[in-house]
Scaffold this motif. Structure first.
Motif, PDB file in Angstrom:
ATOM      1  N   TYR A 111      27.458  93.143  26.390  1.00  0.00           N
ATOM      2  CA  TYR A 111      27.294  93.435  27.821  1.00  0.00           C
ATOM      3  C   TYR A 111      26.283  94.565  28.007  1.00  0.00           C
ATOM      4  CZ  TYR A 111      28.452  94.868  32.615  1.00  0.00           C
ATOM      5  OH  TYR A 111      28.383  95.213  33.948  1.00  0.00           O
ATOM      6  N   THR A 171      33.438 102.015  39.162  1.00  0.00           N
ATOM      7  CA  THR A 171      34.657 102.435  39.855  1.00  0.00           C
ATOM      8  C   THR A 171      34.415 103.788  40.503  1.00  0.00           C
ATOM      9  OG1 THR A 171      36.064 101.248  38.289  1.00  0.00           O
ATOM     10  CG2 THR A 171      37.115 103.013  39.507  1.00  0.00           C
ATOM     11  N   TYR A 195      37.558 102.670  29.408  1.00  0.00           N
ATOM     12  CA  TYR A 195      38.206 102.160  30.624  1.00  0.00           C
ATOM     13  C   TYR A 195      39.237 101.080  30.283  1.00  0.00           C
ATOM     14  CZ  TYR A 195      38.780 100.169  35.272  1.00  0.00           C
ATOM     15  OH  TYR A 195      39.312  99.709  36.450  1.00  0.00           O
ATOM     16  N   ARG A 198      43.262 101.311  30.850  1.00  0.00           N
ATOM     17  CA  ARG A 198      43.923 100.440  31.836  1.00  0.00           C
ATOM     18  C   ARG A 198      44.709  99.301  31.223  1.00  0.00           C
ATOM     19  NH1 ARG A 198      41.441  98.268  37.139  1.00  0.00           N
ATOM     20  NH2 ARG A 198      43.471  97.249  37.122  1.00  0.00           N
ATOM     21  N   ARG A 207      40.560  89.031  32.193  1.00  0.00           N
ATOM     22  CA  ARG A 207      39.861  89.240  33.472  1.00  0.00           C
ATOM     23  C   ARG A 207      38.658  88.331  33.531  1.00  0.00           C
ATOM     24  NH1 ARG A 207      39.782  94.657  36.320  1.00  0.00           N
ATOM     25  NH2 ARG A 207      37.944  95.298  35.163  1.00  0.00           N
TER      26      ARG A 207
END
Ligand code: SDN
Length: 147
Positions: A34, A47, A66, A70, A78
């Motif tokens: 990514y 965020t 992150y 989380r 997701r």
């Protein structure tokens, strides 16, 4: 079709293909792949309240941190789903891309996914050695924009 219209159509398909590969990397947990879709000095704010991540390695680090914070105790799949893509090529060759994003989250054994947050995203895309890259990405969350 004029040349300009045709090239915008081609660019539109190219950006969609680019986004699809980029987000499939993110959603499969490949944060290095990514972050490799950003320029070396790329900037990414996902965020509100979390400082923007800068550089490829900074972006990969931020995503690892992150997701650890989380989701370490809450295993999820997701999927970031994009729509309403609008492109505005700049005269300097960069491209402004604005679009919507819904984050769809599934949990093991739970058929009904959670759909949140709903976001508006602004990318600045550039071309390096023929390849599209994200120079900056800013994600605005609708539930916060309404406050
Ligand atoms: O890369 C994106 C993201 C993204 O990475 C997001 C992350 O968490 C990691 C492109 C376009 C939109 C997004 C949106 C998000 C949402 C964000 C915060 C959350 O999950 O609540």
């Amino acid at each position: 079709m004029t040349t300009t219209a045709r090239s915008l159509t081609e660019l539109y398909a190219e950006v969609q293909q680019f986004h699809a590969a980029q987000m499939q990397a993110l959603d499969s947990g490949d944060f290095d792949a990514y972050s490799a879709t950003f320029t070396e000095d790329g900037e990414f704010a996902h965020t509100p309240g979390r400082p923007a991540a800068r550089t490829r390695s900074g972006i990969a680090q931020e995503l690892h941190a992150y997701h650890q914070e989380r989701f370490a105790q809450d295993p999820v799949q997701r999927r970031h789903s994009f729509s309403m893509l609008r492109l505005s090529p700049r005269t300097d060759g960069a491209i402004d891309a604005t679009f919507y994003c819904l984050v769809i989250t599934s949990r093991p054994g739970v058929r009904q996914p959670e759909i949140a947050p709903s976001c508006a995203v602004h990318d600045v895309l550039v071309r390096e050695k023929g390849q599209l890259l994200t120079r900056s990405r800013r994600v605005a969350h609708d539930y916060l924009s309404l406050l």
